[in-house]
Design a protein around this motif. Structure first.
Motif, mmCIF file in Angstrom:
data_model
loop_
_atom_site.group_PDB
_atom_site.id
_atom_site.type_symbol
_atom_site.label_atom_id
_atom_site.label_comp_id
_atom_site.label_asym_id
_atom_site.label_seq_id
_atom_site.Cartn_x
_atom_site.Cartn_y
_atom_site.Cartn_z
ATOM 1 N N PHE A 193 -22.226 -22.370 -32.229
ATOM 2 C CA PHE A 193 -21.830 -20.996 -31.959
ATOM 3 C C PHE A 193 -20.391 -20.754 -32.390
ATOM 4 O O PHE A 193 -19.510 -21.567 -32.139
ATOM 5 C CB PHE A 193 -21.967 -20.679 -30.467
ATOM 6 C CG PHE A 193 -23.390 -20.694 -29.995
ATOM 7 C CD1 PHE A 193 -23.954 -21.852 -29.484
ATOM 8 C CD2 PHE A 193 -24.170 -19.550 -30.101
ATOM 9 C CE1 PHE A 193 -25.274 -21.872 -29.069
ATOM 10 C CE2 PHE A 193 -25.488 -19.561 -29.678
ATOM 11 C CZ PHE A 193 -26.043 -20.722 -29.166
ATOM 12 N N PHE A 194 -20.172 -19.598 -33.034
ATOM 13 C CA PHE A 194 -18.821 -19.211 -33.427
ATOM 14 C C PHE A 194 -18.552 -17.827 -32.876
ATOM 15 O O PHE A 194 -19.462 -17.014 -32.731
ATOM 16 C CB PHE A 194 -18.693 -19.171 -34.959
ATOM 17 C CG PHE A 194 -18.961 -20.506 -35.580
ATOM 18 C CD1 PHE A 194 -20.173 -20.771 -36.192
ATOM 19 C CD2 PHE A 194 -18.002 -21.504 -35.541
ATOM 20 C CE1 PHE A 194 -20.432 -22.010 -36.747
ATOM 21 C CE2 PHE A 194 -18.248 -22.745 -36.099
ATOM 22 C CZ PHE A 194 -19.474 -22.999 -36.697
ATOM 23 N N THR A 195 -17.268 -17.560 -32.581
ATOM 24 C CA THR A 195 -16.974 -16.239 -32.027
ATOM 25 C C THR A 195 -15.689 -15.661 -32.599
ATOM 26 O O THR A 195 -14.825 -16.379 -33.101
ATOM 27 C CB THR A 195 -16.887 -16.302 -30.479
ATOM 28 O OG1 THR A 195 -16.720 -14.985 -29.974
ATOM 29 C CG2 THR A 195 -15.717 -17.151 -30.027
ATOM 30 N N GLY A 196 -15.611 -14.350 -32.549
ATOM 31 C CA GLY A 196 -14.395 -13.667 -32.999
ATOM 32 C C GLY A 196 -14.347 -12.341 -32.283
ATOM 33 O O GLY A 196 -15.347 -11.876 -31.738
ATOM 34 N N GLN A 197 -13.170 -11.699 -32.278
ATOM 35 C CA GLN A 197 -13.098 -10.388 -31.651
ATOM 36 C C GLN A 197 -12.063 -9.521 -32.348
ATOM 37 O O GLN A 197 -11.203 -10.011 -33.053
ATOM 38 C CB GLN A 197 -12.764 -10.504 -30.176
ATOM 39 C CG GLN A 197 -11.389 -11.034 -29.857
ATOM 40 C CD GLN A 197 -11.179 -11.071 -28.343
ATOM 41 O OE1 GLN A 197 -12.078 -11.410 -27.593
ATOM 42 N NE2 GLN A 197 -9.997 -10.709 -27.914
ATOM 43 N N LYS A 198 -12.202 -8.213 -32.126
ATOM 44 C CA LYS A 198 -11.267 -7.273 -32.742
ATOM 45 C C LYS A 198 -11.036 -6.119 -31.778
ATOM 46 O O LYS A 198 -11.968 -5.622 -31.147
ATOM 47 C CB LYS A 198 -11.863 -6.751 -34.050
ATOM 48 C CG LYS A 198 -10.963 -5.812 -34.788
ATOM 49 C CD LYS A 198 -10.893 -6.109 -36.261
ATOM 50 C CE LYS A 198 -9.759 -5.296 -36.887
ATOM 51 N NZ LYS A 198 -10.064 -4.765 -38.161
ATOM 52 N N LEU A 199 -9.778 -5.691 -31.702
ATOM 53 C CA LEU A 199 -9.433 -4.556 -30.850
ATOM 54 C C LEU A 199 -9.543 -3.282 -31.661
ATOM 55 O O LEU A 199 -9.040 -3.195 -32.775
ATOM 56 C CB LEU A 199 -8.002 -4.715 -30.331
ATOM 57 C CG LEU A 199 -7.471 -3.566 -29.469
ATOM 58 C CD1 LEU A 199 -8.221 -3.494 -28.160
ATOM 59 C CD2 LEU A 199 -5.986 -3.735 -29.207
#
Lengths: 107, 184
Positions: B168-174
């Motif tokens: 599993f890989f994750t990322g986020q953006k505001l």
């Protein structure tokens, strides 16, 4: 469903090409969060599943939630090794199914 | 009064702000029960009412973030997702929260024995945090999808990718949202 879905993909490609596919369906995608002028909540009505198959094999699919904007637009890719037909299916939460097909010649 | 707050806070494990507000309301109620409200008293009541509402809103915001976390945990089966490999394309500022273009892509091969099988997208600040789950196959060739989404307010969008090998890989953006898109 009244309107035909809009599809954009090449009619021809070379074997092994990765093509881009764009799809658009006219659908209100009513989230169930809005209220009408009397204050009553407008009932939810959304497409909750989109699937793309090529010659019967699954290529790409989406589980949609009310957060997908109205007139759901989906863009994705597919690698084509042979000629055939892409079949697109949109399923409304109420069970209504809309389909569209597009053939491609691969040389 | 502060002791009362502390007892409530420690014994019942309440949110500290909420505890303070509760004590504030209790005090005010004691003072006001038997007499008519003066203007000053009415103002004080109004302010505590407003404070409670704000705390209510704060609770709702953290409830949505928790639900987003729950959805992610369900997707990963509790496994930790590694940060990275996912890129999320979203405008810095969304002028219209009703339709915000979104692209997610994972920098990873799409071979028959090792490909990105799913990407989950959640919006921490939406009333329903779930946005979409994209399903890919080796025939997708690219673990990439674009669509348009609704955003209620300025918030973090989180994407989690799952590979056929169970990684599993994750990322986020505001995203800053000027006009919310949830009909509110």
């Amino acid at each position: 469903m009244a309107e035909k879905p809009r599809l954009k993909l090449p009619k021809e490609a070379k074997k092994g090409d990765v093509i881009e596919i764009k799809t658009l369906l006219a659908h209100i995608m009513e989230s169930g969060q809005r209220k009408d002028k009397d204050g009553k909540t407008i009932p939810r009505k959304i497409i909750n599943k989109f699937a793309c198959e090529f010659n019967g094999k699954p290529v790409f699919a989406v589980d949609l939630e009310p957060a997908i904007a109205a007139n759901p637009y989906m863009q994705f890719h597919a690698k084509v090794e042979e000629s055939g037909t892409f079949k697109f299916t949109w399923t409304d939460e109420d069970g209504t199914v809309t389909t569209a097909e597009e053939s491609i010649t691969v040389s | 009064m502060v002791d009362r707050a502390n007892i409530l806070f420690s014994e019942y494990d309440l949110n500290k702000q909420l505890t303070m507000a509760m004590v504030g309301v209790m005090i005010i109620r004691e003072e006001f029960s038997m007499r008519q409200l003066s203007r000053r008293d009415a103002l004080a009541l109004g302010v505590s009412g407003a404070a409670l509402t704000l705390i209510g809103l704060d609770e709702r915001a953290s409830a949505a973030a928790k639900e987003a976390a729950d959805q992610i945990a369900k997707f990963t089966g509790g496994k930790t997702a590694t940060d990275g490999k996912i890129s999320i394309e979203l405008p810095e500022i969304a002028e219209n929260g009703n339709t915000v273009p979104l692209s997610v892509s994972v920098d990873a091969p799409m071979a028959a024995d090792n490909y990105v099988s799913e990407i989950l997208v959640v919006a921490e600040g939406n009333p329903n945090p779930g946005v979409a789950t994209f399903h890919f196959s080796p025939m997708s060739a690219k673990a990439e999808a674009s669509t348009r989404i609704r955003l209620a307010t300025t918030q973090n969008i989180i994407a989690v990718a799952k590979t056929s090998k169970g990684e599993f890989f994750t990322g986020q953006k505001l995203v800053k949202v000027t006009i919310g898109g949830c009909g509110g």
